[in-house]
Write an enzyme that holds these catalytic residues in place. Sequence first.
Site, mmCIF file in Angstrom:
data_model
loop_
_atom_site.group_PDB
_atom_site.id
_atom_site.type_symbol
_atom_site.label_atom_id
_atom_site.label_comp_id
_atom_site.label_asym_id
_atom_site.label_seq_id
_atom_site.Cartn_x
_atom_site.Cartn_y
_atom_site.Cartn_z
ATOM 1 N N MET A 122 0.849 -1.195 0.000
ATOM 2 C CA MET A 122 0.000 0.000 0.000
ATOM 3 C C MET A 122 0.879 1.237 0.000
ATOM 4 O O MET A 122 1.788 1.361 0.827
ATOM 5 C CB MET A 122 -0.932 -0.017 1.225
ATOM 6 N N GLU A 136 4.849 0.812 -6.008
ATOM 7 C CA GLU A 136 4.394 1.671 -4.897
ATOM 8 C C GLU A 136 5.082 3.032 -4.914
ATOM 9 O O GLU A 136 4.469 4.047 -4.578
ATOM 10 C CB GLU A 136 4.643 0.970 -3.557
#
Length: 890
Positions: free
Chosen positions: A285, A320
């Site tokens: 994330m 990411e």
Amino acid sequence: MSTDKDKKAEGRVLLPSTIVPTRYDIKLTPDLEAFTFKGKISIELETSADLDGDCKEIVMHAKELCFISASYFVSGNDSPAVEAQEIRDNKKATTVTFVFPDSIPASSTIIMSISYMGFLNNQMAGFYRSSYTNIHGEKKIMASTQFESLDARRAFPCWDEPGRKAIFGVTLVVPVELTAFSNMPEKCSKTLEGGKLRETLYLDSPKMSTYLVAFCVGEFDYVQAQTEHGVLVKVYTPPGKSQSGQFALDCATKALDCYDDFFGIGYPLPKLDMVAIPEFAMGAMENWGLVTYREVDLLIDPTKASSSQKQRVCTVVTHELAHQWFGNLVTMAWWDDLWLNEGFASWAENWAADKIFPEWTMWDQFTTGHLSYAMKLDSLKSSHPIQVPIRHAEEVEEVFDGISYCKGGSVVRMIRAVLGMKAFQTGLGNYMKKFAYGNTETVDLWGAWEESSGMPVKEMMASWTEQMGFPLVKVIGETWESDKVILELEQSWFLSDGSSVDGDDKKWCIPILSCTEAGTQKDMIFMREKTAKVEIPLSSEKGWVKLNAGQEVPMRVLPSSTMVERLSEAIKNKTLPVCDRAALVTDGYALVKSGHMKPEDLIKLLASYTNEDAYIVWQGLADVLSGLDTVTQDDEDMNCNFRKFARDLVIALQHRVGWEKQAEDGHLTVLLRSIMTGLLSKFCYEDESVANEAKTRFTKFQEDPSDMQNLPSDMRSSVFKIVLKNGGKKEWDEVKSYFSTATDQAEKKFVLGTLGASNDAKMKVQTLQWSISGEVKLQDFFYPMGSVGHSSRAGAEISWQFFRDNFVTIKDMIGKGSASLMDACIINCAGGFCSGEKADEIDAFFKANPLPSNARKIAQCVEGMRTNAKFLDKLQDSDLSSTEFWVSLL
């Protein structure tokens, strides 16, 4: 007059825009023993001039929070704070309404203070807890966050919408022996009275969306380095494992500098932390300045890591970090443009990895990875456009899929090919500068590229992002001359089952790129209408032509028989580039499945790859061989003949590549050997020499699991499968025992992904029971299900029955966690069939037991089965039903 943006926004369920946040100050005190946290928040709000004069309510998002008190005061006003007289919690809408005794003043800045409590859940969403075992063998708890898409509201009341950006100040109060960090560096820290707690205040964040806020609390070691441009990067690991963060750290420092130069904007924050979380639903994330990862997607054991794991860690890190600009600095205004985030990051992960490791040939790999998966999904009627209308934010969970990521990335790659790198990069840099710290929609990116290239990008790209599916370009006419060929082309909507839709008049603006023995042709035409003619120069009278050179465009091509005949020599002598050689196979498979090509021609095409030794091509071949094996399992005779054919291809590869790693082996050769052993475990596990080789290596592995010479990580899964398929309970117990003794998560995953390969039905059932026993973490529990469900026809039956029998248990285990976990269970337990009857059965089960958040995945799964059933019918109506046909290939 309404604009395109206004029309897109119609029907969205949003919080009122008359009261919006500009700043949050959040103070959290987690209790890692009681699994709760105390929260205090101060929110600076702006009220608009058109706020209703009778408005006494402030509505914001909240979920699973218990409110104690709330009040506000008007900034610059000496009046006392106004206490909320009522707090209404709407569980269905996940909102909270604070009702005040008097009207809230318009055109004002008000400061709202709220006290509340929340829960450190175990569902890998919101502010949640994870368990891990420390270096002393003790079980410990840590806390971390996962807020995308809609779970910041589980940690603090907020305007949980990507377009409501604000500044965040975070304070964490944690036991003194633990480490705590957030998006920004520490501003100050103090030990509280009593000496047991430490309070840390972090620097203010830039203006950003709620889903990017993050914090972690626990025990960590770390490694750190500074980029050449001066950013401090840390990789946090479980205690005692800091060295396992070194590879990811190296990738991150190089990637940040690459992106700095590419975008022309320096990394916007003063630090970057990357943290391995023991329990994590996704791969990673992109929280701004504090990126969280699954352990296997960040940590590399320098002595054991496989080449595929290194590549996976590198591309997850580069994905990411691309988001730190594309998604974090500039964010989509609403979830219907999720692809702007994920499609670009899927392109950029390969771009940056290619810069760091050019020998990995990431763009060739893209064609058999991202592009191939995107076209598999997007050829179904249950697909969706890249830009999908989203009214309720909850609907976004269904579009975190291969369309947003892989097709999105494929479309970005196509745009780069059309514009050229200079205009592509200039447009992106201008877009970043113009919209920094703001929100955008797809048309804003098109506008930036139109400006940099002078091309009608919006008109060209609408057909690729606003309608689902992709085209089939068919050669319907050809004129071959000594120095050129004129091809007449026709486009249509490609569907995997070959069906057509009444009234379909879909057309795409297709860049026609071609290559010949002289290389890729520089001239490019755009096919906007149903048909087009293209003239391609030839360098010899018997020259060949391949359309969609380099697989730059997400489409299928149906060449003429003359084109295929001329290309066959280019396949054998390998003058056709690797990604184009792979594409002929993967396109061929899809074209046979859809009825556009004869099955016999596909098998003959496969036979021409006998001397193939390129990893990229074998990625395509392996997918096709595995697909044919699955589809023919319902026809025993055909499957038997096909498996003999596949076995010969695989054994020929084994003779070229061998089991033993050679000193000169590069990254791609190691990956090729991994594919080889995987195919041996599927098609040749009964071969005496293969079984003996695997058994010998497994025995040496049991004596010393750290022996990477005899059983490298790249082939452990395959060897485990061969041993399991040829063994019984003893071998099953031996493989399973490694799960308990392995200290590395990647090594544990080898067990999770192979245990169900045993041909003993009892062992398959035990594998499935183990998956839900609590011994396997929730983030991983679907892997053993897949090891059974995709192992064989019998495995598919056993796993589907298990899923039905344990549906309530599985549903309760996932709880309110990520919908992706249930998606994985469905695919692994119900996705292994190829019959219309099974499709009906599965469809009926989910109608009786609805899962709204998984509806699209179920529809795709069922449609895929029906398509495969029709595919088997096509194969049975062909010469593949005849043993003589297979004998003729020898």
